[in-house]
Scaffold this motif. Structure first.
Motif, PDB file in Angstrom:
ATOM      1  N   GLY A 126      -6.865  -5.829 -22.803  1.00 43.64           N
ATOM      2  CA  GLY A 126      -6.919  -4.520 -21.941  1.00 43.64           C
ATOM      3  C   GLY A 126      -7.984  -4.642 -20.994  1.00 43.64           C
ATOM      4  N   ARG A 127      -8.140  -5.604 -20.370  1.00 43.55           N
ATOM      5  CA  ARG A 127      -8.980  -6.004 -19.182  1.00 43.55           C
ATOM      6  C   ARG A 127      -8.047  -6.641 -18.159  1.00 43.55           C
ATOM      7  NH1 ARG A 127     -15.036  -8.402 -18.297  1.00 43.55           N
ATOM      8  NH2 ARG A 127     -15.143  -7.756 -16.253  1.00 43.55           N
ATOM      9  N   MET A 128      -8.109  -5.922 -16.965  1.00 45.13           N
ATOM     10  CA  MET A 128      -7.153  -6.362 -15.938  1.00 45.13           C
ATOM     11  C   MET A 128      -7.730  -7.370 -15.047  1.00 45.13           C
ATOM     12  SD  MET A 128      -4.463  -4.402 -13.263  1.00 45.13           S
ATOM     13  CE  MET A 128      -4.155  -3.194 -14.578  1.00 45.13           C
ATOM     14  N   TYR A 129      -7.168  -8.387 -14.670  1.00 42.14           N
ATOM     15  CA  TYR A 129      -7.492  -9.426 -13.817  1.00 42.14           C
ATOM     16  C   TYR A 129      -6.719  -9.651 -12.632  1.00 42.14           C
ATOM     17  CZ  TYR A 129     -10.482 -10.438 -17.645  1.00 42.14           C
ATOM     18  OH  TYR A 129     -11.467 -10.572 -18.643  1.00 42.14           O
ATOM     19  N   MET A 130      -7.113  -9.127 -11.570  1.00 43.26           N
ATOM     20  CA  MET A 130      -6.187  -9.240 -10.128  1.00 43.26           C
ATOM     21  C   MET A 130      -6.158 -10.635  -9.960  1.00 43.26           C
ATOM     22  SD  MET A 130      -5.756  -6.052 -10.183  1.00 43.26           S
ATOM     23  CE  MET A 130      -4.695  -5.972  -8.722  1.00 43.26           C
ATOM     24  N   MET A 131      -4.820 -11.064  -9.458  1.00 44.40           N
ATOM     25  CA  MET A 131      -4.537 -12.412  -8.940  1.00 44.40           C
ATOM     26  C   MET A 131      -4.354 -12.512  -7.459  1.00 44.40           C
ATOM     27  SD  MET A 131      -1.784 -13.150 -12.162  1.00 44.40           S
ATOM     28  CE  MET A 131      -1.411 -14.870 -11.710  1.00 44.40           C
ATOM     29  N   SER A 132      -5.049 -13.580  -6.877  1.00 45.78           N
ATOM     30  CA  SER A 132      -4.564 -13.976  -5.481  1.00 45.78           C
ATOM     31  C   SER A 132      -3.490 -14.652  -5.401  1.00 45.78           C
ATOM     32  CB  SER A 132      -6.020 -14.474  -4.950  1.00 45.78           C
ATOM     33  OG  SER A 132      -7.112 -13.766  -5.238  1.00 45.78           O
ATOM     34  N   PRO A 133      -2.978 -14.759  -4.199  1.00 43.74           N
ATOM     35  CA  PRO A 133      -1.928 -15.931  -3.779  1.00 43.74           C
ATOM     36  C   PRO A 133      -2.296 -17.210  -4.061  1.00 43.74           C
ATOM     37  CG  PRO A 133      -2.005 -14.223  -2.328  1.00 43.74           C
ATOM     38  CD  PRO A 133      -3.341 -13.977  -3.129  1.00 43.74           C
TER      39      PRO A 133
END
Length: 181
Positions: A28-35
């Motif tokens: 339930g925790r979102m982790y944004m991803m870099s290119p």
């Protein structure tokens, strides 16, 4: 980078991201991803091609999926990961939009921004969801941490100069430096 934990995120939130934005969801925790960097992608490509060639030459039934492949480890809407390389031997786990269930082998190529997730959160997640083998490839340290989860957990660390044995596929050993220019 994680978002402020004001709410529990779901797969619907992943689908609601703007085009081109990728994220992972763990409990339930979102982790944004870099290119990823070109070097990261080179490692992913070479590992995927090497594993695929080994499977094909041995007439195996497993499939190799480089990122982005959505992997839903549990039958809930709070976990969605995109491993750098997923090897899936049970074709029933592949649906039209994801792998539902644990891949047999997962490889993550870590970066400074993902190390805590790869070495801690994902290690625990993969170990407890049925993944048989997990490699963490560290391009900065030029080493690979290998975890094998059948029975009790076994772990070994190798350098990019070592022949790294694959436990899922007997007879396959990969020397990372041999794959890279």
């Amino acid at each position: 980078m994680s978002l402020p934990q004001e709410k529990t995120y779901t797969i619907d939130d992943i689908y609601g991201l703007p085009d081109g934005q990728r994220a992972e969801l763990i409990d339930g925790r979102m982790y944004m991803m870099s290119p990823p960097s070109p070097y990261h992608q080179e490692i992913v490509m070479e590992l995927s091609a090497t594993i695929r060639q080994f499977i094909k030459s041995n007439k195996g039934n497993c499939k190799v999926y480089p990122a982005p492949l959505a992997v839903r480890l549990h039958a809930d809407d709070k976990t969605w990961v995109e491993p750098d390389v997923s090897v899936v031997c049970d074709k029933k786990k592949i649906t039209s939009d994801a792998c539902v269930g644990a891949p047999d082998w997962i490889i993550e190529v870590t970066s400074p921004g993902t190390q805590s997730r790869d070495y801690l959160k994902k290690l625990w997640l993969y170990q407890n969801s049925g993944v048989h083998e997990y490699w963490i490839v560290n391009p900065i340290m030029k080493n690979v941490q290998v975890y094998f989860f059948d029975g009790e957990e076994k772990s070994n660390q190798y350098s990019f100069d070592d022949e790294i044995p694959c436990h899922v596929f007997g007879g396959l050993a990969i020397k990372i430096n041999d794959l890279l220019d």
